[in-house]
Design a protein around this motif. Structure first.
Motif, mmCIF file in Angstrom:
data_model
loop_
_atom_site.group_PDB
_atom_site.id
_atom_site.type_symbol
_atom_site.label_atom_id
_atom_site.label_comp_id
_atom_site.label_asym_id
_atom_site.label_seq_id
_atom_site.Cartn_x
_atom_site.Cartn_y
_atom_site.Cartn_z
ATOM 1 N N LEU A 82 -42.536 24.566 -62.323
ATOM 2 C CA LEU A 82 -42.692 25.747 -63.944
ATOM 3 C C LEU A 82 -41.764 25.726 -65.174
ATOM 4 C CD1 LEU A 82 -44.185 28.345 -63.024
ATOM 5 C CD2 LEU A 82 -45.424 26.647 -63.485
ATOM 6 N N GLU A 86 -42.524 29.170 -68.091
ATOM 7 C CA GLU A 86 -43.109 29.355 -67.114
ATOM 8 C C GLU A 86 -42.785 30.073 -66.074
ATOM 9 O OE1 GLU A 86 -46.381 25.625 -68.225
ATOM 10 O OE2 GLU A 86 -44.623 25.948 -66.634
ATOM 11 N N GLU A 144 -42.425 33.836 -67.373
ATOM 12 C CA GLU A 144 -43.498 34.219 -67.757
ATOM 13 C C GLU A 144 -44.550 34.450 -66.745
ATOM 14 O OE1 GLU A 144 -45.492 32.667 -71.447
ATOM 15 O OE2 GLU A 144 -45.975 31.397 -69.808
ATOM 16 N N PHE A 145 -44.117 34.133 -65.198
ATOM 17 C CA PHE A 145 -44.674 33.640 -64.448
ATOM 18 C C PHE A 145 -44.889 35.297 -63.978
ATOM 19 C CE2 PHE A 145 -44.780 33.880 -59.171
ATOM 20 C CZ PHE A 145 -45.768 32.868 -58.947
ATOM 21 N N ILE A 146 -43.736 36.178 -63.376
ATOM 22 C CA ILE A 146 -43.635 37.303 -63.232
ATOM 23 C C ILE A 146 -43.984 38.340 -63.917
ATOM 24 C CG2 ILE A 146 -41.222 38.161 -64.511
ATOM 25 C CD1 ILE A 146 -40.327 38.341 -61.166
ATOM 26 N N GLN A 150 -46.949 37.334 -65.718
ATOM 27 C CA GLN A 150 -48.236 37.113 -65.382
ATOM 28 C C GLN A 150 -49.004 37.831 -63.931
ATOM 29 O OE1 GLN A 150 -50.242 33.645 -65.229
ATOM 30 N NE2 GLN A 150 -49.450 33.003 -67.308
ATOM 31 N N LEU A 151 -47.937 38.341 -62.716
ATOM 32 C CA LEU A 151 -48.005 38.750 -61.642
ATOM 33 C C LEU A 151 -48.359 40.253 -62.155
ATOM 34 C CD1 LEU A 151 -45.656 37.362 -59.538
ATOM 35 C CD2 LEU A 151 -48.579 36.801 -59.523
ATOM 36 N N ARG A 158 -36.247 35.994 -65.390
ATOM 37 C CA ARG A 158 -36.636 36.003 -64.832
ATOM 38 C C ARG A 158 -36.875 37.246 -64.239
ATOM 39 N NH1 ARG A 158 -37.709 32.539 -60.102
ATOM 40 N NH2 ARG A 158 -36.116 33.475 -58.652
#
Lengths: 228, 408
Positions: free
Chosen positions: A100, A104, A107-109, A111-112, A156
């Protein structure tokens, strides 16, 4: 009320030939907005303490309370949710998702946590800007230097709006320049946004920046000093 | 979406390893699909040839005619019935035949045969036997010469006859008397079913009717060609109620072997593909276990920062399914090209022609696979991906985040 209260915490590893007492009954409290470092030599138990505070490892005895909730009583599933919504982690080896981009990864965390897309986008750009990576949002980890990767890791950790951030030897793999940049960013976030940071480290540069230094040895707290 | 994105990108992290798995899946599928298409093509060709040469789609007989081919067991008012049947929806063409058991004799040999008395015009609308007479082997009743006969190449060889040779046919007439007539060979055909070829000779209805003394308007068989052979059982059922005095049979009743080979091929293809995918599944499990081992630290980190078990499980499952699907699409694409190519040019195994034709199969076969088969295979591959991901995913879920993060 303290953010974290650690009471009589012990950890004994029994899967070795001889039981290893990594943490031997420590008591600690952390208040909102602290910038604290747990320091000690290798094998002193600092990472184990951090892992137990973060719910990554179960204690052998004792309690870890976060805002009054004993996390050692949570099931592993609830503990994962708890970590997601309350704790930000920064690891020694950056530990970004290599496939990623910086954006991304941040953003990943979120999105979780099921953030709404527009808000997530805004926050991602703002955070990456605040760690000085506004121009590297589309770079993948292998296109970033170690210091930049660790700044993405900080971004993050911040993204999920945690109660506190646990950073396990975050500067161990960084050169002086990157270390100073990273520490400046974390100190700024601590001052301006009152975010609680707890480090485990044996890096003197981190110790120098920390406002509180907790020295541990043989799994025990040998000193706990708040700087003026 | 993010999980799918990560899963897809993860596939390409180790390009060589993924490529090996993808090519393994693709070659497995090419092997499976192509051989299935080959078998399927052979079976379909056999079925189509049987319709075209032997049975049509529906036949009507006197209920006891098949017992001993008694010439007296006829269908009455044939012309009226042909007219009525031709008007039924779904009926493409219809014809009538006489069928008489006989002894065919030449100076060299005698052989038992069935004489089929046909009306060339309507016969050609229902059956394709006339196409099996090539230009060097005479014709199929294009001239109106009396007492002409068309025989097979196999029978001609046995009887040692050629075009313009005479064959004496001996049989029992309508009155039970033994009688006979001489017929001149005007055409020689060859189908892919040599046993059938040896047992059938073709003459004009009018010529046979005259010597057997079958009254006008009576026939032994009505043959019906439909627009869609899958409608045969329904239309046959209608005919049973319309003509209760007759025996109406669809192709699967006339030749139960045909429906058997169709179903058998379906079953074989299914078993074949399941075996191939099962074997590939174990390969995928092995690859995914390596992936989990390699990404222990990353998985530990994901659990550490709050990715729950369900999402970890899904991420690994998506990666496995996508990996399998890439292989499947590649395999299906190559199979499609191969099947299309050989479906047009055919696969010629002329070295086995005699053996093939002795059981009714052509030496040249045209692989074919219905489009829905590709969909079936894709679904099977997805299922294989799901099953293959379960064990590696559970292995991942058992990781202790703190220990996993510490791994090198």
């Amino acid at each position: 009320m303290s953010v974290i209260k650690v009471s009589n915490l012990t950890k004994t590893y029994t899967d070795t030939e001889v039981p290893v007492h990594a943490v031997n009954g420590i008591d600690l409290t952390f208040e909102k907005g602290e910038f604290a470092a747990i320091v000690g030599p290798s094998g002193s138990g600092k990472t184990t303490i951090l892992n137990m505070i973060g719910g990554l490892e179960k204690s052998t005895s004792g309690t870890v309370e976060v805002h009054g909730q004993d996390i050692s009583e949570l099931s592993s599933g609830k503990l994962i949710d708890f970590r997601l919504n309350n704790i930000g982690f920064v690891f020694q080896a950056y530990n970004l998702i290599p496939v990623l981009t910086a954006k991304e990864n941040v953003e990943f965390i979120m999105q979780l946590q099921n953030w709404e897309k527009t808000k997530m986008n805004e926050r991602t750009f703002a955070i990456l800007e605040s760690v000085g990576l506004g121009n590297r949002v589309n770079s993948k980890p292998n296109q970033l230097s170690g210091g930049q990767q660790q700044r993405v890791a900080v971004a993050r950790a911040l993204a999920s709006k945690p109660q506190f951030i646990l950073a396990d030897e975050p500067t161990a793999n960084l050169d002086s320049k990157s270390t100073n940049q990273l520490l400046d960013i974390m100190e700024k976030l601590n001052k301006e946004e009152n975010i609680t940071f707890i480090f485990s480290t044996h890096d003197q540069r981190v110790v120098d920046k920390a406002h509180r230094v907790i020295k541990v040895d043989d799994g025990k707290v040998v000193s706990d000093e708040v700087k003026n | 979406m993010m999980l799918l994105k990560i899963a897809w990108r993860n596939i390409w992290r180790s390009k060589t390893r993924s490529a090996v798995v993808i090519f393994a899946i693709a070659s497995g599928l090419v092997g499976g699909l192509f051989s299935s298409a080959w078998m399927n093509g052979m079976a379909k060709q056999r079925v189509i040839n049987t319709f075209s040469i032997e049975t049509a789609h529906i036949q009507l007989h006197h209920p006891n005619f098949a017992d001993n081919f008694d010439v007296k067991r006829t269908i009455s008012l044939t012309d009226k019935k042909l007219n009525e049947i031709s008007k039924i929806g779904g009926v493409k063409a219809v014809t009538s035949r006489l069928k008489v058991s006989a002894m065919a004799a030449t100076a060299n040999k005698n052989m038992g045969v069935t004489i089929v008395g046909i009306n060339p015009k309507t016969e050609k609308e229902v059956f394709g036997l006339y196409k099996k007479v090539d230009s060097t082997s005479g014709d199929f009743f294009t001239s109106k010469k009396k007492n002409s006969i068309v025989v097979s190449k196999a029978l001609a060889k046995e009887l040692k006859v050629k075009i313009k040779s005479k064959i004496i046919l001996t049989f029992q007439d309508y009155n039970g008397e033994i009688t006979g007539a001489a017929f001149k060979v005007i055409g020689i055909f060859k189908t892919d079913n040599s046993p059938w070829d040896k047992m059938h000779v073709f003459v004009r209805d009018a010529d046979l009717r005259k010597v057997v003394e079958i009254p006008k308007g009576q026939s032994h068989e009505i043959d019906i060609l439909l627009d869609d052979y899958e409608q045969a059982s329904f239309i046959s059922a209608d005919l049973k109620s319309k003509y209760p005095e007759l025996l109406s049979e669809d192709w699967s009743e006339i030749q139960p072997y045909l429906s058997f080979i169709t179903e058998y091929m379906d079953m074989m293809m299914g078993i074949f593909m399941i075996i191939i995918l099962g074997a590939l599944g174990f390969g995928i499990v092995n690859t995914m276990l390596m992936v989990i081992l390699e990404r222990t630290k990353e998985l530990g980190m994901l659990m550490g920062i709050g990715m729950n078990r369900k999402r970890i499980f899904l991420m690994i499952m998506f990666e496995t399914i996508l990996l399998a699907l890439v292989g499947a699409f590649l395999g299906e694409f190559i199979s499609l090209l191969l099947i299309n190519y050989y479906g047009n040019v055919g696969i010629n195994i002329s070295s086995l022609a005699e053996g093939m034709e002795s059981v009714g199969y052509s030496a040249i076969s045209y692989p074919m696979l219905e489009p829905y088969r590709y969909l079936q295979i894709t679904i099977l591959v997805i299922l294989t991906g799901i099953f293959a991901s379960i064990y590696p995913a559970f292995k991942a879920l058992k990781l202790n985040p703190a220990e996993a993060i510490r791994t090198l």
